[in-house]
Design a protein around this motif. Structure first.
Motif, PDB file in Angstrom:
ATOM      1  N   ASP A  15       8.434  10.118   1.105  1.00 31.46           N
ATOM      2  CA  ASP A  15       7.934   9.359   1.723  1.00 31.46           C
ATOM      3  C   ASP A  15       7.240  10.791   2.525  1.00 31.46           C
ATOM      4  N   TRP A  48      -8.404   8.568   4.313  1.00 32.11           N
ATOM      5  CA  TRP A  48      -7.215   8.469   5.235  1.00 32.11           C
ATOM      6  C   TRP A  48      -7.200   6.636   5.303  1.00 32.11           C
ATOM      7  N   GLN A  49      -8.197   5.730   4.689  1.00 26.60           N
ATOM      8  CA  GLN A  49      -7.909   4.679   4.635  1.00 26.60           C
ATOM      9  C   GLN A  49      -6.862   4.121   3.120  1.00 26.60           C
ATOM     10  N   PRO A  50      -8.317   4.364   1.917  1.00 30.15           N
ATOM     11  CA  PRO A  50      -6.973   4.004   0.870  1.00 30.15           C
ATOM     12  C   PRO A  50      -6.112   4.572   0.143  1.00 30.15           C
ATOM     13  N   VAL A  51      -5.301   5.858   0.745  1.00 24.44           N
ATOM     14  CA  VAL A  51      -4.279   6.358   1.239  1.00 24.44           C
ATOM     15  C   VAL A  51      -3.263   6.984   1.422  1.00 24.44           C
ATOM     16  N   GLN A  53      -3.229   5.635   5.819  1.00 23.48           N
ATOM     17  CA  GLN A  53      -2.671   4.667   6.105  1.00 23.48           C
ATOM     18  C   GLN A  53      -1.461   4.073   5.693  1.00 23.48           C
ATOM     19  N   PRO A  54      -1.731   3.704   4.037  1.00 27.82           N
ATOM     20  CA  PRO A  54      -0.429   3.168   3.377  1.00 27.82           C
ATOM     21  C   PRO A  54       0.855   3.877   3.303  1.00 27.82           C
ATOM     22  N   VAL A  55       0.519   5.409   3.281  1.00 29.05           N
ATOM     23  CA  VAL A  55       1.706   6.064   3.233  1.00 29.05           C
ATOM     24  C   VAL A  55       2.312   6.377   4.352  1.00 29.05           C
ATOM     25  N   GLY A  57       2.526   3.948   6.738  1.00 34.21           N
ATOM     26  CA  GLY A  57       3.058   2.024   7.306  1.00 34.21           C
ATOM     27  C   GLY A  57       3.978   2.087   5.903  1.00 34.21           C
ATOM     28  N   ILE A  58       3.956   2.784   4.497  1.00 33.21           N
ATOM     29  CA  ILE A  58       5.421   2.357   3.988  1.00 33.21           C
ATOM     30  C   ILE A  58       6.450   3.267   4.956  1.00 33.21           C
ATOM     31  N   LEU A  61       7.512   1.432   7.452  1.00 34.27           N
ATOM     32  CA  LEU A  61       8.535   0.161   6.990  1.00 34.27           C
ATOM     33  C   LEU A  61      10.182   0.450   6.356  1.00 34.27           C
TER      34      LEU A  61
END
Length: 86
Positions: A15, A48-51, A53-55, A57-58, A61
């Motif tokens: 990641d 940005w939002q669909p790919v 930001q989750p990266v 966030g992972i 977390l």
């Protein structure tokens, strides 16, 4: 528990490379855009939002989970120190 930590660390390393890749792509696209060259800044913004930001966030977390696992391991599963040193 050790296998979980090992796989979590592998996931975080992969990641992290994704985050660095997206960052360098963004920097290159912004610099190229200032010279009227297209290196995909619009595509980066659409991702940005669909790919991206989750990266991110992972990664956050996973870093928090890794820290908590390390804390729990040190607090409750710490091997006795000074064994056999009487």
């Amino acid at each position: 528990m050790e296998k979980l930590v090992e796989w979590l660390n592998r996931l975080l390393i992969a990641d992290l490379f994704l985050v660095f890749g997206f960052f360098f792509w963004f920097v290159a696209a912004v610099v190229a855009d200032s010279f009227d060259l297209n290196l995909g800044l619009g595509l980066w913004q659409r991702l940005w939002q669909p790919v991206i930001q989750p990266v991110l966030g992972i990664m956050m977390l996973g870093a928090i989970a890794s820290g908590l696992i390390g804390w729990v391991k040190n607090k409750f599963f710490k091997p006795e120190q000074n064994q056999g040193l009487s």
